[in-house]
Design a protein around this motif. Structure first.
Motif, PDB file in Angstrom:
ATOM      1  N   UNK A 181      47.698  51.117  -2.219  1.00 30.84           N
ATOM      2  CA  UNK A 181      46.355  50.943  -2.769  1.00 30.84           C
ATOM      3  C   UNK A 181      45.417  50.359  -1.730  1.00 30.84           C
ATOM      4  N   UNK A 182      45.934  49.398  -0.944  1.00 34.45           N
ATOM      5  CA  UNK A 182      45.083  48.767   0.065  1.00 34.45           C
ATOM      6  C   UNK A 182      44.632  49.797   1.088  1.00 34.45           C
ATOM      7  N   UNK A 183      45.563  50.647   1.515  1.00 32.74           N
ATOM      8  CA  UNK A 183      45.205  51.694   2.476  1.00 32.74           C
ATOM      9  C   UNK A 183      44.132  52.604   1.872  1.00 32.74           C
ATOM     10  N   UNK A 184      44.348  53.023   0.614  1.00 36.59           N
ATOM     11  CA  UNK A 184      43.379  53.913  -0.036  1.00 36.59           C
ATOM     12  C   UNK A 184      42.021  53.225  -0.163  1.00 36.59           C
ATOM     13  N   UNK A 185      42.042  51.913  -0.500  1.00 41.49           N
ATOM     14  CA  UNK A 185      40.793  51.156  -0.628  1.00 41.49           C
ATOM     15  C   UNK A 185      40.027  51.138   0.685  1.00 41.49           C
ATOM     16  N   UNK A 186      40.749  50.868   1.785  1.00 42.85           N
ATOM     17  CA  UNK A 186      40.086  50.797   3.093  1.00 42.85           C
ATOM     18  C   UNK A 186      39.514  52.163   3.457  1.00 42.85           C
ATOM     19  N   UNK A 231      41.238  45.926  -8.539  1.00 41.69           N
ATOM     20  CA  UNK A 231      40.622  47.138  -9.076  1.00 41.69           C
ATOM     21  C   UNK A 231      41.387  48.376  -8.608  1.00 41.69           C
ATOM     22  N   UNK A 232      41.837  48.352  -7.364  1.00 38.69           N
ATOM     23  CA  UNK A 232      42.526  49.513  -6.804  1.00 38.69           C
ATOM     24  C   UNK A 232      44.027  49.477  -7.033  1.00 38.69           C
TER      25      UNK A 232
END
Lengths: 267, 394
Positions: free
Chosen positions: A244-249, B220-221
């Protein structure tokens, strides 16, 4: 604002921010624990739960299924969603609100209804308990995101660009490939990121429509959580948090890029 | 390029997605919802009986040709294997009818002596009651309101009047109320926590802004299932919070936190809070700071600045956030299923339950209609209110 009010406000805001991140900050260190129990702070660090995750055929299959279903659903959602967004941008069609309603309906309908309805409809077609059934379902759930992001990217551009391209002698295919596609690409990619994240997150449809062969990471986690909480689940959760963090960035970078492009086009 | 030609191109580009959503999303949902106002099981087993019952008066026992049709079709359905589903459907209308249907079919299969009427009445005295025939006719009607009424704890008696089911059988009114109540509580809590946080995002120094925004965007993500798992780890009997309480000496033995209403509320607020903060922040960011200074120079105190200048302009954000949180909250399935107890389950749980555990598609579909209509109604009402508010703000 008075000093006390200001202080109170800041304390509430900081506490709320902590409330938002704290659960995730507990899960990540626990997944590296050397203990078999939920001891916090962990008595020692180890990778044993990641090893258990990697060596379990169930979790591995779940990981593979998650990637296959996510990638295929994202591909379908991105292709259909991009074409539709270009169509919406190209000309005002009659019944535009109804078209929007139809396109956005997968976002609005409560997902339990989608899950039960698709199970009911796909079973006689042999699509229940199949990868294809889930791919179609996740593509429908992800497509609205692609339409919205691509349309947002396009709203910065003038349709005169297309006339200019054809005046310069470009045919429709060339115009699409050389003019339109480069313009919408950031929107397409960020829409695809949203669509993939939707599939990665989706639990309810997989629970109802998927069979044992369609176990995905969320489904495997759901099944594990109904049982006793093993630390393998937290290792899987940490993997998902990292994803998720990768996708968020990626999404943030793309948003910044397409904002820059749009402002450049307006100048 | 002509105008018409561009329109045609636009339509052709839109067609694949519209076709895809119509066939693989809208049609399945429509087909399922249709089950909520129709019945398949009883018409499949007793087509001629139902046709003969069409002009029955509902007050006296039906005529001989209805008995004759039923006698034939009970035996035929028993042989064809369609009797089980029909009997189950009749039983969910009037408990006990399953046995009546099976007993009668079994006796008739051994051979009918005398008139079908006499044979059926001899097989089971329930056929001498008007209520039994009323149940049969109700279960065969399309469109029918049986399932929708059942989803509201109502039923129709043989003479057609609608009455509440007995107190001890009522389930769904409490479930619907609970769904709305949990939705409202979660929305209110999100507003109380989210408003100060959104305001902080607007006013904090740049250094802290990135950190705060990350605190909102990361959860959120993150997968809903991951966040639910995190709360289970925190709230479990051997979980982190109980460990801390025990270590601090606040409690002598672990507190039961999982499978309680509070746990469900905490986890749902955590999951939905970003949907409140982000629209609030988007609206607050647009309000010129100079307005607050202008209000102050005109003599407005801190409270007046907040209540008369700032607050009214954030209302569209409050509306948008509350709408997004509420319509998602009433559709929650995974979190209450894992973190809540039996008394914390909402409409979505019962839709899933009736679709899989008891395979009562009619009831599952009727509950879906309830949830979907509720969602769309709120969207229609508040969507309009929102655009008005935004119009005023502009």
């Amino acid at each position: 604002m008075s000093a006390i009010g200001r202080l109170l406000w800041m304390v509430v805001a900081a506490a709320t921010a902590l409330f938002l991140v704290a659960p995730l900050l507990v899960v990540v260190p626990l997944s590296f624990s050397s203990s078999s129990f939920l001891e916090f702070p962990p008595p020692g660090l180890s990778l044993r739960w990641y090893e258990a995750l990697w060596q379990s055929p169930f979790w591995r299959q779940a990981g593979v299924n998650t990637l296959i279903i996510g990638a295929a659903a994202t591909a379908i959602a991105s292709a259909l969603g991009t074409l539709a967004a270009i169509g919406l941008w190209l000309a005002p069609l009659p019944g535009r609100p109804a078209i929007f309603g139809l396109i956005l309906s997968p976002m609005i309908v409560p997902v339990i209804i989608t899950a039960v309805a698709l199970t009911f409809a796909f079973s006689p077609l042999g699509l229940a308990a199949s990868h294809w059934g889930l791919i179609l379902a996740h593509a429908a759930l992800g497509a609205p995101f692609v339409v919205v992001t691509v349309l947002a990217t396009l709203s910065g551009f003038d349709r005169a660009l297309l006339r200019a391209a054809s005046a310069c002698g470009a045919g429709p295919i060339t115009t699409f490939r050389r003019v339109l596609l480069p313009l919408v690409l950031p929107g397409v990619v960020s829409g695809a990121v949203f669509a993939f994240a939707t599939s990665l997150d989706e639990t309810v449809v997989v629970l109802f429509l998927g069979g044992p062969e369609q176990r995905t990471l969320p489904r495997q986690m759901f099944a594990g959580l109904k049982d006793t909480i093993e630390l393998t689940i937290l290792a899987a959760a940490t993997v998902l948090i990292a994803a998720s963090t990768v996708l968020l960035v990626v999404a943030r970078l793309l948003a910044a890029r397409s904002a820059r492009l749009a402002s450049a086009a307006l100048r | 390029m002509g105008r018409e030609r561009v329109k045609l191109e636009a339509a052709l580009l839109l067609a694949p997605l519209l076709l895809f959503i119509a066939t693989s999303f809208v049609a399945p949902i429509a087909a399922m919802l249709w089950r909520g106002v129709s019945d398949m099981e009883v018409p499949r087993a007793f087509p001629r009986t139902l046709a003969a019952l069409a002009d029955w008066d509902g007050r006296n026992l039906p005529g001989d040709q209805v008995f004759a049709a039923l006698a034939d079709e009970l035996v035929a359905a028993r042989a064809a294997g369609t009797l089980n589903a029909a009997a189950g459907r009749l039983n969910s209308d009037t408990p006990g009818l399953r046995t009546v249907v099976f007993t009668t079919a079994r006796r008739l299969a051994r051979g009918v002596e005398g008139s079908p009427r006499a044979a059926i009445l001899a097989a089971d005295p329930a056929w001498g009651e008007v209520e039994t025939w009323g149940a049969l006719r109700r279960a065969g009607a399309t469109p029918t309101d049986t399932h929708l009424l059942a989803a509201l704890d109502l039923r129709r008696s043989a003479d057609g009047t609608i009455t509440s089911v007995p107190e001890e059988q009522r389930v769904f009114r409490a479930v619907a109320l609970r769904t709305v109540w949990i939705g409202l509580l979660v929305t209110l809590l999100c507003l109380v926590l989210g408003y100060p946080l959104a305001a902080a995002l607007v006013f904090v120094p740049r250094r802290l802004f990135g950190l705060l925004l990350f605190a909102v965007l990361l959860p959120f993500w993150t997968s809903l299932i991951v966040r639910t798992a995190a709360w289970m780890v925190l709230l479990a009997r051997e979980g982190i919070i109980n460990q801390a309480f025990l270590a601090l000496g606040l409690v002598v033995e672990p507190v039961q936190m999982l499978f309680t209403r509070t746990a469900v509320l905490v986890a749902m607020v955590h999951i939905l809070l970003p949907f409140m903060v982000l629209p609030l922040y988007a609206v607050m960011r647009q309000i010129p700071r100079a307005q607050l200074r202008a209000a102050a120079s005109l003599g407005a105190g801190p409270v007046a600045q907040l209540v008369r200048v700032w607050l009214p302009q954030t209302l569209p954000g409050v509306g948008a956030g509350a709408l997004m949180v509420f319509i998602q909250a009433i559709g929650f399935y995974v979190t209450p299923a894992l973190i809540g107890g039996g008394a914390d389950q909402m409409l979505p749980y019962f839709i899933g339950f009736y679709a899989t555990q008891t395979v009562n598609w009619g009831l599952a579909a009727a509950l879906s209609i309830l949830l979907l209509v509720g969602t769309l109604l709120i969207l229609a009402l508040f969507g309009r209110f929102l655009s008005l508010a935004q119009f005023r703000a502009a």
